[in-house]
Write an enzyme that holds these catalytic residues in place. Structure first.
Site, mmCIF file in Angstrom:
data_model
loop_
_atom_site.group_PDB
_atom_site.id
_atom_site.type_symbol
_atom_site.label_atom_id
_atom_site.label_comp_id
_atom_site.label_asym_id
_atom_site.label_seq_id
_atom_site.Cartn_x
_atom_site.Cartn_y
_atom_site.Cartn_z
ATOM 1 N N CYS A 47 0.678 -1.325 -0.060
ATOM 2 C CA CYS A 47 -0.033 -0.061 -0.003
ATOM 3 C C CYS A 47 0.801 1.206 -0.159
ATOM 4 O O CYS A 47 2.051 1.073 0.415
ATOM 5 C CB CYS A 47 -0.978 -0.087 1.293
ATOM 6 S SG CYS A 47 -1.711 1.558 1.347
ATOM 7 N N SER A 49 0.910 3.806 1.656
ATOM 8 C CA SER A 49 1.184 4.305 3.343
ATOM 9 C C SER A 49 2.474 3.541 3.469
ATOM 10 O O SER A 49 3.449 4.085 4.304
ATOM 11 C CB SER A 49 0.335 3.770 4.274
ATOM 12 O OG SER A 49 -1.204 4.485 3.990
ATOM 13 N N HIS A 52 5.103 5.545 1.957
ATOM 14 C CA HIS A 52 5.109 6.845 2.808
ATOM 15 C C HIS A 52 6.210 6.709 4.055
ATOM 16 O O HIS A 52 7.031 7.822 4.333
ATOM 17 C CB HIS A 52 3.981 7.278 3.491
ATOM 18 C CG HIS A 52 2.902 7.800 2.410
ATOM 19 N ND1 HIS A 52 3.263 8.446 0.992
ATOM 20 C CD2 HIS A 52 1.469 7.810 2.354
ATOM 21 C CE1 HIS A 52 2.075 8.680 0.588
ATOM 22 N NE2 HIS A 52 0.804 8.243 1.208
ATOM 23 N N HIS A 68 0.853 -3.527 6.168
ATOM 24 C CA HIS A 68 -0.191 -3.571 7.052
ATOM 25 C C HIS A 68 -1.387 -4.098 6.359
ATOM 26 O O HIS A 68 -2.566 -3.937 6.797
ATOM 27 C CB HIS A 68 -0.377 -2.132 7.546
ATOM 28 C CG HIS A 68 -0.763 -1.101 6.386
ATOM 29 N ND1 HIS A 68 0.124 -0.861 5.388
ATOM 30 C CD2 HIS A 68 -1.944 -0.700 5.926
ATOM 31 C CE1 HIS A 68 -0.330 0.026 4.687
ATOM 32 N NE2 HIS A 68 -1.574 0.192 4.833
ATOM 33 N N CYS A 175 -6.619 -3.680 4.205
ATOM 34 C CA CYS A 175 -6.423 -2.152 3.867
ATOM 35 C C CYS A 175 -7.281 -1.588 2.601
ATOM 36 O O CYS A 175 -8.231 -1.131 2.745
ATOM 37 C CB CYS A 175 -5.100 -1.883 3.946
ATOM 38 S SG CYS A 175 -4.949 0.360 3.745
#
Ligand code: CND
Ligand code: ZN
Ligand code: ZN
Length: 375
Positions: A47, A49, A52, A68, A175
């Site tokens: 993902c 994120s 990031h 995650h 997610c």
């Protein structure tokens, strides 16, 4: 031979510092303590994120094992665990559901106070880690850490799912799918006949498109600077696709012209402050609702004309699609098994876990929607 109660040595993708590739390392994973669960991860999606954290847009302590969005099987459980047992198929939850905090007891929200997103401690709830590599403690990520063959999570951060669920697909319920779909149906509560704009057509944004479509939106405007994303957006329900690069004027003005007074609902699913402001300015001046789904970049602020809100617009955020995680995830997986929604169009690549760096390159170059790593 049972591994319960013993330290497990296995492979994990460790991030030693930001802006560096993952190193595949042998790590030691401690047995679960009371109210904890050790999981053998079998599939995990990549993902934005996670990226990031690599880029530094999301600040976390290093070294760390991130990831995650996953599914696996319970290897062993600590004392007092009652909701899962060894052998159960499960999905780790980056937003836990403790059932006891003010949020869990309220019907209004889902961001359980025990989450480690805002605090970013990188620890289990007891303030310690279960991972060691080369003698150093390695941090957890938002209570999940799935880029590893084995992980340990708190019992409040894991949901048992159907035994027949295909893990290499339903990991997206952990997610991307749930975050996007829930932002539309749960946070915004998009109604039949409404107009929507979705900024960013990655795995999460396309799931917002699916949610808007399922809610009966009459117009879904998909916005992305990568035109290669448009075909899939249309397949999943977008009625119009707009590339901001094709216009000299600001994108919110383009959307205003397309819709008259703006859309009923907009969603920022990128993680940039400019597009968050543009998404707010694109909704109906009085009753429009704009939802921030993209993770805000660290240390950046937005300045905006308060008249945008004074006139009536609503600006809100949505973490994990507003779902109360432990209750909702088993139901979402059951809905998938009953073909109430699809996941296949979101999965463009399936790679062996050891090719994790290749999977991240596919995301960074805009070539993938979701890459799923299998173990
Ligand atoms: P991904 O990177 O796959 O998609 C983002 C899309 O945005 C890409 O298609 C880009 O081309 C597009 N894009 C980039 N810049 C612009 C721009 N200026 N204008 C229009 N489009 C642009 O990301 P993802 O779908 O995996 O995740 C999207 C965001 O959601 C990201 O910020 C991620 O961190 C966040 C998120 C939030 C949550 C939550 O619970 N709220 C959970 N997971 C991820
Ligand atoms: Zn709680
Ligand atoms: Zn995510």
């Amino acid at each position: 031979m049972s591994t319960a109660g013993k330290v497990i040595k296995c492979k994990a993708a460790v991030l030693w510092e930001p802006k560096k590739p993952f190193s595949i390392e042998e790590v030691e994973v401690d047995p679960p303590k009371a109210h904890e669960v050790r999981i053998k991860i079998l599939a995990t999606g990549i993902c934005r994120s996670d990226d990031h954290v690599v880029s530094g847009a999301l600040i976390m302590p290093f070294p760390i094992i991130i990831g995650h969005e996953a599914a696996g099987v319970v290897e062993s459980v600590g004392e007092g665990v009652t909701s899962v047992k060894p052998g159960d198929k499960v999905i780790p939850l980056f937003v836990p559901q403790c059932g006891e905090c003010s949020t869990c007891l309220s019907t209004k929200g889902n961001l359980c106070c025990k989450n480690d997103i805002s605090s970013a401690s990188g620890f289990m709830p007891d303030g310690t880690t279960r991972f060691t590599c080369k003698g150093k403690a390695v941090h957890h990520f938002v209570g999940t850490s799935t880029f590893t063959e084995y992980t340990v999570v708190h019992e409040t951060a894991v949901a048992k799912i159907a035994a027949a669920a295909p893990l290499e697909k339903v990991c997206l319920v952990g997610c991307g799918f749930s975050t996007g779909y829930g932002a539309a149906v749960q946070t915004a509560k998009v109604e039949r006949g409404s107009t929507c704009a979705v900024f960013g057509l990655g795995g999460v944004g396309l799931s917002v498109v699916m949610g808007c479509k399922a809610a009966g939106a009459s117009r879904i405007i998909a916005v992305d600077i990568n035109k290669d994303k448009f075909a899939k957006a249309k397949e999943l329900g977008a009625t119009d696709c707009v590339n901001p690069k094709d216009f000299t004027k600001p994108i919110h003005e383009v959307l205003m012209e397309m819709t008259g007074l703006g859309v009923d609902y907009s969603f920022e699913v990128i993680g940039h402050t400019e597009t968050m402001a543009a998404a707010l300015a694109s909704v109906h001046y009085n009753y429009g609702v704009s939802v921030i789904v993209g993770v805000p970049p660290a240390a950046e602020k937005i300045s905006f004309d308060p008249m945008l809100l004074f006139s009536g617009r609503t600006w809100k955020g949505s973490v994990f699609g507003g779902w109360k995680s432990k209750d909702a995830v088993p139901k979402l997986v059951a809905d998938f098994m009953e073909k109430k929604f699809v996941l296949d169009p979101l999965i463009t690549h399936t790679l062996p876990f050891l090719k994790i760096n290749e999977g991240f390159e596919l995301l960074r170059t805009g070539k993938s929607i979701r890459s799923v790593l299998v173990f």
